[in-house]
Write a protein that holds these residues in place. Structure first.
Motif, PDB file in Angstrom:
ATOM      1  N   ALA A 293     -50.927  31.373  38.065  1.00  0.00           N
ATOM      2  CA  ALA A 293     -52.003  30.324  37.771  1.00  0.00           C
ATOM      3  C   ALA A 293     -52.307  30.021  36.327  1.00  0.00           C
ATOM      4  CB  ALA A 293     -52.919  30.124  38.758  1.00  0.00           C
ATOM      5  N   VAL A 294     -52.790  28.982  35.806  1.00  0.00           N
ATOM      6  CA  VAL A 294     -53.120  28.718  34.625  1.00  0.00           C
ATOM      7  C   VAL A 294     -54.657  28.577  34.847  1.00  0.00           C
ATOM      8  CG1 VAL A 294     -53.470  27.111  32.667  1.00  0.00           C
ATOM      9  CG2 VAL A 294     -51.346  27.402  33.502  1.00  0.00           C
ATOM     10  N   ALA A 295     -55.627  29.313  33.890  1.00  0.00           N
ATOM     11  CA  ALA A 295     -56.915  29.123  33.699  1.00  0.00           C
ATOM     12  C   ALA A 295     -57.538  29.269  32.537  1.00  0.00           C
ATOM     13  CB  ALA A 295     -57.261  30.865  34.429  1.00  0.00           C
TER      14      ALA A 295
ATOM     15  N   THR B  33     -64.322  22.157  32.441  1.00  0.00           N
ATOM     16  CA  THR B  33     -63.450  20.982  32.217  1.00  0.00           C
ATOM     17  C   THR B  33     -62.876  21.041  30.818  1.00  0.00           C
ATOM     18  OG1 THR B  33     -65.282  19.870  31.345  1.00  0.00           O
ATOM     19  CG2 THR B  33     -64.911  19.868  33.918  1.00  0.00           C
ATOM     20  N   PRO B  34     -62.120  20.262  30.559  1.00  0.00           N
ATOM     21  CA  PRO B  34     -61.156  20.179  29.138  1.00  0.00           C
ATOM     22  C   PRO B  34     -62.573  19.793  28.086  1.00  0.00           C
ATOM     23  CG  PRO B  34     -59.691  19.157  30.641  1.00  0.00           C
ATOM     24  CD  PRO B  34     -60.962  19.490  31.411  1.00  0.00           C
ATOM     25  N   GLU B  35     -63.520  18.941  28.717  1.00  0.00           N
ATOM     26  CA  GLU B  35     -64.815  18.515  27.613  1.00  0.00           C
ATOM     27  C   GLU B  35     -65.637  19.583  27.303  1.00  0.00           C
ATOM     28  OE1 GLU B  35     -62.512  15.117  29.549  1.00  0.00           O
ATOM     29  OE2 GLU B  35     -63.758  16.762  30.506  1.00  0.00           O
ATOM     30  N   ILE B  36     -65.785  20.470  28.394  1.00  0.00           N
ATOM     31  CA  ILE B  36     -66.610  21.766  28.204  1.00  0.00           C
ATOM     32  C   ILE B  36     -66.070  22.571  27.497  1.00  0.00           C
ATOM     33  CG2 ILE B  36     -67.471  24.037  29.203  1.00  0.00           C
ATOM     34  CD1 ILE B  36     -68.437  22.407  31.742  1.00  0.00           C
ATOM     35  N   PHE B  37     -64.732  22.894  27.358  1.00  0.00           N
ATOM     36  CA  PHE B  37     -63.787  23.713  26.577  1.00  0.00           C
ATOM     37  C   PHE B  37     -63.909  23.293  25.145  1.00  0.00           C
ATOM     38  CE2 PHE B  37     -59.996  25.306  24.238  1.00  0.00           C
ATOM     39  CZ  PHE B  37     -60.193  26.670  24.543  1.00  0.00           C
TER      40      PHE B  37
ATOM     41  N   ASN C 265     -57.715  22.792  22.242  1.00  0.00           N
ATOM     42  CA  ASN C 265     -58.282  21.563  23.324  1.00  0.00           C
ATOM     43  C   ASN C 265     -57.076  20.869  23.943  1.00  0.00           C
ATOM     44  OD1 ASN C 265     -60.648  22.384  22.363  1.00  0.00           O
ATOM     45  ND2 ASN C 265     -60.918  20.724  20.837  1.00  0.00           N
ATOM     46  N   ALA C 266     -56.090  20.791  23.124  1.00  0.00           N
ATOM     47  CA  ALA C 266     -54.584  19.780  23.761  1.00  0.00           C
ATOM     48  C   ALA C 266     -54.094  20.666  24.804  1.00  0.00           C
ATOM     49  CB  ALA C 266     -53.984  19.566  22.697  1.00  0.00           C
ATOM     50  N   GLU C 267     -54.092  21.837  24.594  1.00  0.00           N
ATOM     51  CA  GLU C 267     -53.274  22.713  25.545  1.00  0.00           C
ATOM     52  C   GLU C 267     -54.145  22.743  26.862  1.00  0.00           C
ATOM     53  OE1 GLU C 267     -52.091  26.900  24.508  1.00  0.00           O
ATOM     54  OE2 GLU C 267     -54.120  27.524  25.433  1.00  0.00           O
ATOM     55  N   VAL C 268     -55.643  22.752  27.138  1.00  0.00           N
ATOM     56  CA  VAL C 268     -56.491  22.965  27.903  1.00  0.00           C
ATOM     57  C   VAL C 268     -56.283  21.653  28.784  1.00  0.00           C
ATOM     58  CG1 VAL C 268     -58.854  23.000  28.901  1.00  0.00           C
ATOM     59  CG2 VAL C 268     -57.951  24.648  27.501  1.00  0.00           C
ATOM     60  N   LYS C 269     -56.230  20.311  27.786  1.00  0.00           N
ATOM     61  CA  LYS C 269     -56.394  19.071  28.493  1.00  0.00           C
ATOM     62  C   LYS C 269     -54.950  18.678  29.241  1.00  0.00           C
ATOM     63  CE  LYS C 269     -57.889  14.764  29.280  1.00  0.00           C
ATOM     64  NZ  LYS C 269     -58.885  14.522  30.187  1.00  0.00           N
TER      65      LYS C 269
ATOM     66  N   ALA D  40     -53.276  21.085  30.713  1.00  0.00           N
ATOM     67  CA  ALA D  40     -53.367  21.755  32.047  1.00  0.00           C
ATOM     68  C   ALA D  40     -54.173  21.332  33.026  1.00  0.00           C
ATOM     69  CB  ALA D  40     -53.653  23.178  31.653  1.00  0.00           C
ATOM     70  N   GLU D  41     -54.625  20.295  32.867  1.00  0.00           N
ATOM     71  CA  GLU D  41     -56.073  19.783  33.565  1.00  0.00           C
ATOM     72  C   GLU D  41     -55.489  19.440  34.993  1.00  0.00           C
ATOM     73  OE1 GLU D  41     -59.665  16.530  33.485  1.00  0.00           O
ATOM     74  OE2 GLU D  41     -58.121  16.268  32.366  1.00  0.00           O
ATOM     75  N   SER D  42     -54.589  18.958  35.332  1.00  0.00           N
ATOM     76  CA  SER D  42     -54.115  18.705  36.421  1.00  0.00           C
ATOM     77  C   SER D  42     -54.029  20.101  37.416  1.00  0.00           C
ATOM     78  CB  SER D  42     -52.811  17.889  36.914  1.00  0.00           C
ATOM     79  OG  SER D  42     -51.749  18.414  36.059  1.00  0.00           O
ATOM     80  N   ALA D  43     -53.370  20.725  36.697  1.00  0.00           N
ATOM     81  CA  ALA D  43     -52.933  22.260  37.280  1.00  0.00           C
ATOM     82  C   ALA D  43     -54.093  23.035  37.500  1.00  0.00           C
ATOM     83  CB  ALA D  43     -52.177  23.000  36.484  1.00  0.00           C
ATOM     84  N   LEU D  44     -55.160  23.106  36.723  1.00  0.00           N
ATOM     85  CA  LEU D  44     -56.594  23.613  36.699  1.00  0.00           C
ATOM     86  C   LEU D  44     -57.156  23.067  38.047  1.00  0.00           C
ATOM     87  CD1 LEU D  44     -57.818  23.537  33.223  1.00  0.00           C
ATOM     88  CD2 LEU D  44     -57.023  25.628  34.206  1.00  0.00           C
ATOM     89  N   VAL D  45     -57.134  21.802  38.184  1.00  0.00           N
ATOM     90  CA  VAL D  45     -57.878  21.209  39.451  1.00  0.00           C
ATOM     91  C   VAL D  45     -57.096  21.554  40.541  1.00  0.00           C
ATOM     92  CG1 VAL D  45     -58.477  18.899  40.475  1.00  0.00           C
ATOM     93  CG2 VAL D  45     -58.769  19.283  37.989  1.00  0.00           C
TER      94      VAL D  45
END
Length: 224
Positions: A129-131, A176-180, A196-200, A202-207
């Motif tokens: 998983a991605v975290a 969240t991407p915003e917190i990161f 930041n773009a990397e985390v954004k 991945a957002e759907s996978a994180l959720v």
């Protein structure tokens, strides 16, 4: 049912967890002078922060937080300890936390389930998983009796369970991407925009990965 939450700083709040848990949360903010309680309510979440787990002079409430975590484990209060929270739990229960030898782990990074995760109440069903990661300290020796649940390439101790109902995660399932992005904005990272773009991205996978974990934790709080 109510979860006691220890928030170490305003920029590291509950994030996604506020939406996902479905339970009342009593947020304690010791950085604003609020007292860390001696015992948690029906559950306990200890969040992350910029201080090291041993920097009690920087965050003078950390000894009380370690005591709270130790009692929660002893009393089998459902506990989720995140990043700094995980490191405080580790220290409170006899493990070791040190400045990591492999540098800052930051961004959307892969974590891998260990065999024990397959039967874990929170992490069963997760393979790779991605975290979200943002830490440079590491849990180098886990407390006696800890069950390792997840690992990673940069730092091996990414998640464990201790006792009946305490979980420690080195990563940030709440972020969240915003917190990161708020964390990288306060940093001197050259690659902040790319991270930041990397985390954004991945957002759907994180959720998809961490929302079921949060809901499973809420189920433990409700049902024991």
């Amino acid at each position: 049912m109510r979860i006691t939450v220890i928030e170490h700083e305003a920029e590291a709040g509950l994030g996604y967890l506020a939406q996902w848990l479905g339970l009342d949360c009593e947020v304690v903010r010791p950085y604003l002078g609020e007292d860390v309680p001696a015992r948690a309510r029906d559950g306990l979440i200890v969040l992350g922060g910029a201080a090291a787990a041993w920097e009690d002079e920087r965050s003078p409430w950390q000894p009380a937080t370690r005591d709270l975590l130790r009692r929660a484990v002893d009393d089998a209060i459902p506990t989720l300890a995140v990043c700094l929270g995980a490191q405080l739990l580790t220290m409170a229960c006899g493990g070791t936390v040190e400045r990591g030898e492999n540098g800052l782990e930051v961004g959307a990074r892969e974590v891998v389930a260990l065999p024990a995760a397959a039967s874990d109440r929170l992490l069963s069903g997760i393979g790779r998983a991605v975290a979200v990661q943002y830490h440079q300290d590491a849990m180098t020796r886990l407390p006696d009796g800890a069950v390792p649940l997840m690992t990673g390439s940069q730092y091996p101790n990414q998640a464990y369970r201790l006792g009946e109902a305490a979980w420690a995660v080195q990563f940030h399932p709440e972020a969240t991407p915003e917190i990161f992005a708020s964390w990288t904005a306060d940093s001197d990272l050259d690659a902040a925009e790319d991270l930041n773009a990397e985390v954004k991205a991945a957002e759907s996978a994180l959720v998809a990965t961490w929302r079921p974990v949060a809901r499973a934790f809420a189920g433990v709080v409700r049902n024991g």
